[in-house]
Design a protein around this motif. Sequence first.
Motif, PDB file in Angstrom:
ATOM      1  N   ARG A  48       0.816  -1.219   0.000  1.00 18.84           N
ATOM      2  CA  ARG A  48       0.000   0.000   0.000  1.00 18.84           C
ATOM      3  C   ARG A  48       0.848   1.265   0.000  1.00 18.84           C
ATOM      4  NH1 ARG A  48      -5.636  -0.274   2.313  1.00 18.84           N
ATOM      5  NH2 ARG A  48      -6.236  -2.419   1.934  1.00 18.84           N
ATOM      6  N   GLY A  49       2.165   1.112  -0.135  1.00 18.80           N
ATOM      7  CA  GLY A  49       3.045   2.273  -0.233  1.00 18.80           C
ATOM      8  C   GLY A  49       3.551   2.798   1.090  1.00 18.80           C
ATOM      9  N   ILE A  50       3.410   2.016   2.147  1.00 23.96           N
ATOM     10  CA  ILE A  50       3.889   2.431   3.464  1.00 23.96           C
ATOM     11  C   ILE A  50       5.064   1.542   3.836  1.00 23.96           C
ATOM     12  CG2 ILE A  50       3.288   2.728   5.893  1.00 23.96           C
ATOM     13  CD1 ILE A  50       0.321   2.872   4.921  1.00 23.96           C
ATOM     14  N   ASP A  51       6.260   2.106   3.797  1.00 26.54           N
ATOM     15  CA  ASP A  51       7.465   1.336   4.117  1.00 26.54           C
ATOM     16  C   ASP A  51       7.817   1.570   5.581  1.00 26.54           C
ATOM     17  OD1 ASP A  51       9.509  -0.415   3.624  1.00 26.54           O
ATOM     18  OD2 ASP A  51      10.842   1.091   2.765  1.00 26.54           O
ATOM     19  N   VAL A  52       7.782   0.521   6.374  1.00 26.59           N
ATOM     20  CA  VAL A  52       8.067   0.615   7.805  1.00 26.59           C
ATOM     21  C   VAL A  52       9.474   0.090   8.043  1.00 26.59           C
ATOM     22  CG1 VAL A  52       7.346  -0.111  10.106  1.00 26.59           C
ATOM     23  CG2 VAL A  52       5.630   0.245   8.333  1.00 26.59           C
ATOM     24  N   ALA A  53      10.315   0.926   8.631  1.00 25.32           N
ATOM     25  CA  ALA A  53      11.686   0.517   8.931  1.00 25.32           C
ATOM     26  C   ALA A  53      11.686  -0.526  10.046  1.00 25.32           C
ATOM     27  CB  ALA A  53      12.514   1.719   9.351  1.00 25.32           C
ATOM     28  N   ILE A  54      12.634  -1.448   9.972  1.00 18.45           N
ATOM     29  CA  ILE A  54      12.778  -2.457  11.015  1.00 18.45           C
ATOM     30  C   ILE A  54      13.526  -1.822  12.178  1.00 18.45           C
ATOM     31  CG2 ILE A  54      13.788  -4.690  11.618  1.00 18.45           C
ATOM     32  CD1 ILE A  54      13.347  -5.501   8.689  1.00 18.45           C
ATOM     33  N   SER A  55      12.953  -1.927  13.377  1.00 20.31           N
ATOM     34  CA  SER A  55      13.562  -1.339  14.571  1.00 20.31           C
ATOM     35  C   SER A  55      14.871  -2.033  14.902  1.00 20.31           C
ATOM     36  CB  SER A  55      12.618  -1.455  15.763  1.00 20.31           C
ATOM     37  OG  SER A  55      11.403  -0.814  15.486  1.00 20.31           O
ATOM     38  N   LYS A  56      15.787  -1.281  15.480  1.00 25.57           N
ATOM     39  CA  LYS A  56      17.072  -1.842  15.884  1.00 25.57           C
ATOM     40  C   LYS A  56      16.864  -2.799  17.049  1.00 25.57           C
ATOM     41  CE  LYS A  56      21.698  -0.504  17.243  1.00 25.57           C
ATOM     42  NZ  LYS A  56      22.597   0.584  17.604  1.00 25.57           N
ATOM     43  N   GLN A  57      17.388  -4.003  16.913  1.00 28.23           N
ATOM     44  CA  GLN A  57      17.242  -5.020  17.940  1.00 28.23           C
ATOM     45  C   GLN A  57      18.323  -4.850  19.005  1.00 28.23           C
ATOM     46  OE1 GLN A  57      14.749  -7.363  18.032  1.00 28.23           O
ATOM     47  NE2 GLN A  57      13.940  -6.180  16.312  1.00 28.23           N
ATOM     48  N   PRO A  58      18.013  -5.168  20.247  1.00 26.93           N
ATOM     49  CA  PRO A  58      19.033  -5.070  21.289  1.00 26.93           C
ATOM     50  C   PRO A  58      20.144  -6.088  21.046  1.00 26.93           C
ATOM     51  CG  PRO A  58      17.061  -6.110  22.147  1.00 26.93           C
ATOM     52  CD  PRO A  58      16.751  -5.648  20.758  1.00 26.93           C
TER      53      PRO A  58
END
Length: 67
Positions: A48-58
Motif C-alpha cells: 500500500r506504499g507504506i514502508d516501515v523501517a525495522i527497529s534496531k534489535q538489542p
Amino acid sequence: MAKPPAKKAFALRLDPAVHAAVERLAADELRSANAQIEMLLREALKKRGIDVAISKQPKRGRPKKED
C-alpha cells in the motif's frame, strides 16, 4: 545505557481458520506465528506504499568491559 523500545504487545482475535493458515505458513518458512503475522503485515503495508523501517534489535550477550 538506554534500552531500545520493547515490542508492542496486544491481544489479536483471529478466526481459527486464519490462525491455522498462519501457523502452517510460519512452519513452512521456519518462523513463529507471531513473526509470520508481523511479516505479513509489513508486506501488506509495503504493498500500500507504506514502508516501515525495522527497529534496531538489542544486542545479545554480555556487554563488553570498559577500560
